[in-house]
Design a protein around this motif. Structure first.
Motif, short mmCIF file in Angstrom:
data_model
loop_
_atom_site.label_atom_id
_atom_site.label_comp_id
_atom_site.label_asym_id
_atom_site.label_seq_id
_atom_site.Cartn_x
_atom_site.Cartn_y
_atom_site.Cartn_z
N LEU A 257 -9.30 0.60 -7.63
CA LEU A 257 -8.55 1.02 -6.76
C LEU A 257 -6.95 0.54 -6.69
N PRO A 258 -6.00 1.24 -6.14
CA PRO A 258 -4.83 0.82 -5.91
C PRO A 258 -4.58 -0.40 -5.39
N ILE A 259 -3.51 -1.33 -5.87
CA ILE A 259 -3.28 -2.66 -5.21
C ILE A 259 -2.22 -2.53 -4.02
N ASP A 260 -1.19 -1.44 -4.32
CA ASP A 260 -0.23 -1.38 -3.21
C ASP A 260 -0.15 0.28 -3.10
N VAL A 261 0.52 0.36 -1.96
CA VAL A 261 0.90 1.82 -1.63
C VAL A 261 2.27 2.01 -0.98
N VAL A 262 2.80 3.20 -1.04
CA VAL A 262 3.89 3.77 -0.50
C VAL A 262 3.56 4.40 0.68
N LEU A 263 4.23 3.65 2.00
CA LEU A 263 3.92 4.15 3.29
C LEU A 263 4.95 5.55 3.52
N ASN A 264 4.68 6.09 4.66
CA ASN A 264 5.48 6.95 5.08
C ASN A 264 7.12 6.73 5.50
N SER A 265 7.23 5.44 5.34
CA SER A 265 8.60 4.99 5.92
C SER A 265 9.16 4.60 4.47
N LYS A 266 8.53 5.05 3.43
CA LYS A 266 9.02 4.95 2.02
C LYS A 266 8.79 3.50 1.41
N LYS A 267 8.54 2.52 2.26
CA LYS A 267 8.40 1.38 1.81
C LYS A 267 6.85 1.10 1.05
N ALA A 268 7.13 0.11 0.05
CA ALA A 268 5.94 -0.13 -0.64
C ALA A 268 5.10 -1.30 -0.12
N VAL A 269 3.81 -1.28 0.17
CA VAL A 269 3.23 -2.79 0.69
C VAL A 269 1.99 -2.78 0.01
N SER A 270 1.58 -4.20 -0.17
CA SER A 270 -0.02 -4.30 -0.41
C SER A 270 -0.92 -3.53 0.29
N VAL A 271 -2.11 -3.15 -0.23
CA VAL A 271 -3.05 -2.61 0.57
C VAL A 271 -3.63 -3.49 1.59
N HIS A 272 -3.64 -4.70 1.48
CA HIS A 272 -3.82 -5.66 2.52
C HIS A 272 -2.95 -5.53 3.63
N LYS A 273 -1.69 -4.95 3.52
CA LYS A 273 -0.78 -5.03 4.58
C LYS A 273 -0.41 -3.86 5.20
N ILE A 274 -1.40 -2.84 5.47
CA ILE A 274 -0.90 -1.41 5.98
C ILE A 274 -0.92 -1.88 7.52
N PRO A 275 0.56 -1.30 8.05
CA PRO A 275 0.33 -1.49 9.41
C PRO A 275 -0.23 -0.52 10.19
N LYS A 276 -0.81 -0.67 11.27
CA LYS A 276 -1.60 0.30 12.27
C LYS A 276 -0.90 1.66 12.28
N SER A 277 0.39 1.50 12.28
CA SER A 277 0.96 2.78 12.72
C SER A 277 1.53 3.63 11.53
N ALA A 278 1.39 2.99 10.31
CA ALA A 278 1.72 3.61 9.07
C ALA A 278 0.68 4.23 8.31
N ALA A 279 0.92 5.40 7.61
CA ALA A 279 0.30 6.03 6.68
C ALA A 279 0.47 5.91 5.26
N GLY A 280 -0.39 5.58 4.36
CA GLY A 280 -0.18 5.52 2.73
C GLY A 280 0.00 6.95 2.07
N LEU A 281 1.21 7.19 1.53
CA LEU A 281 1.35 8.53 1.00
C LEU A 281 1.53 8.71 -0.56
N ASP A 282 1.47 7.36 -1.08
CA ASP A 282 1.38 7.48 -2.71
C ASP A 282 0.80 6.13 -3.10
N ILE A 283 0.62 6.06 -4.47
CA ILE A 283 0.33 4.69 -5.04
C ILE A 283 1.70 3.84 -5.28
N GLY A 284 1.44 2.54 -4.99
CA GLY A 284 2.96 1.86 -5.05
C GLY A 284 3.17 1.67 -6.59
N PRO A 285 4.47 0.99 -6.81
CA PRO A 285 4.83 0.71 -8.21
C PRO A 285 4.13 -0.29 -8.96
N GLU A 286 3.43 -1.29 -8.28
CA GLU A 286 2.78 -2.12 -9.06
C GLU A 286 1.55 -1.47 -9.59
#
Ligand code: ADP
Ligand code: MG
Length: 384
Positions: A257-286
């Motif tokens: 599974l991916p370890i990071d994701v790109v959120l709707n805000s275009k910011k990339a975060v660890s999969v452990h740190k997805i805020p309640k209000s955000a949606a993941g829309l791509d796999i992150g750079p790592e």
């Protein structure tokens, strides 16, 4: 399966089922890939002096005539590709068609009207198949993309004419079978796209064969939900969470599974740190870097489904990273699925792949290990 290469076709009326289900815009073909794959079979038949009658469906007219779904623009586009006039007849059965067919000379090509203007086509109706068969001596199936459907022009027709496989169908079967039988290792599958439910059968079957399955797309969130992670507003399938749990247990070591994701805000975060209000829309750079590395080192790679919402360029990098890594991989690389194929065509990378399947649904069912009705009909091969 008997190949068109073995068929004695000189001077004969040869009915060829093709998969000309191409996108049209303002009466023009906008993507001719599904026409191009039919060229080897058509050219071979022309060289051998057959009278060629092409049959196909286009879109979903649901058993009635829909003007926008006529095949006239397809005949035009195919003429250009073949550099030979492709005749067109605005019906696919009946006396007008028969008359037109009888006017053909050796090497001529006639395209008949959309088969799905008749409800009998999708019902695998024998009477309809018999009417299609009426003006031909031999049947050739070169429409792999429709082989998972038991339709009259795919299945029932083989009860009325000696049946052979076309060259592109053979190529599809050869390439996809090679993934299931004795693939070279490391064998990596990459699965993305919208829903786990579409691809569950393939994941289950491939888990037995691959070294790793790399997960991306919205389906990753169904897996993360199963692991109890906060996924915010990311898309997932609530009724598949239990199934994802079962798969994760079974594929403990090989589902990645991916370890990071790109959120709707275009910011990339660890999969452990997805805020309640955000949606993941791509796999992150790592994740992209890890996946790319695994893909480049593999001896066999199969890919289905984009890694993110790639239609938006802000969320297309994951899909592009997978496409580029596969293009660089020296092993066997196969891609299937409408959207993944569109992504590599857009990136102009398709000629860097060993095989680009024309059949989204058909390639998935094949890789689930199912026997497709169209292939079964060719294998059973009742008539001589
Ligand atoms: P394919 O046609 O290659 O089999 P699918 O049809 O299963 O692929 O999935 C493609 C769709 O999945 C695309 O429209 C894409 O935008 C969507 N998608 C991928 N990842 C996400 C995501 N994280 N969130 C929402 N939609 C996604
Ligand atoms: Mg799709």
């Amino acid at each position: 399966m008997r190949s068109v290469k073995e068929a004695d076709v000189r001077g004969k009326y040869v009915l060829v089922r093709v998969g000309f289900d191409v996108p049209l815009k303002n009466g023009k073909v906008v993507d001719d890939k599904r026409l191009r794959v039919s060229l080897p079979t058509i050219s071979l038949l022309r060289k051998k002096g057959a009278k060629i009658i092409l049959i196909s469906h286009l879109g979903r007219p649901d058993g009635k005539v829909v003007e926008e779904l006529r095949l006239a623009p397809v005949a035009k586009a195919l003429s250009k590709l073949l550099k030979y006039p492709v005749l067109y007849e605005p019906d696919c059965i009946g006396s007008d068609v028969e008359e037109r067919v009888r006017e053909l000379h050796d090497g001529d090509v006639l395209l008949l009207e959309n088969l799905r203007f008749y409800p009998e086509e999708e019902k695998d109706d024998k009477g309809f198949a018999q009417k299609l068969a009426a003006f031909a001596d031999i049947y050739i199936n070169d429409a792999f993309s429709v082989c998972h459907r038991a339709h009259a022009s795919i299945r029932a027709i083989t009860e009325f004419l000696p049946a052979y496989s076309g060259l592109s169908l053979e190529q599809e079967v050869k390439m996809l079978s090679s993934l299931l039988r004795n693939p070279k290792h490391p064998f990596i599958a990459i699965m993305g796209g919208a829903k786990v439910s579409d691809k569950i059968g393939v994941i289950e079957n491939l888990l037995k064969k691959v070294d790793s399955i790399l997960i991306g797309g919205a389906m990753m969130f169904t897996f993360y939900k199963a692991l109890g992670y906060e996924i915010g507003k990311s898309k997932f399938e609530s009724n598949k969470v239990a199934l994802a749990k079962v798969l994760l247990k079974r594929g403990k070591k090989n589902i990645i599974l991916p370890i990071d994701v790109v959120l709707n805000s275009k910011k990339a975060v660890s999969v452990h740190k997805i805020p309640k209000s955000a949606a993941g829309l791509d796999i992150g750079p790592e994740t992209q870097a890890i996946y790319a590395e695994l893909i480049r080192e593999a001896k066999t790679v199969f890919w289905n489904g984009p890694m993110g919402m790639f239609e938006n360029k802000n969320f297309a990098k994951g899909t592009a990273a997978v496409a580029k890594a596969m293009a660089k991989c020296k092993g066997i690389t196969v891609v299937g699925g409408g959207d993944s194929v569109a992504a590599i065509e857009k990136a102009k990378l398709s000629d860097k792949f060993t095989h680009v399947s024309t059949g989204g649904g058909a390639s998935l069912e094949f890789l689930e290990g199912k026997e497709l009705p169209g292939i079964k009909a060719l294998n059973e091969n009742i008539l001589n």
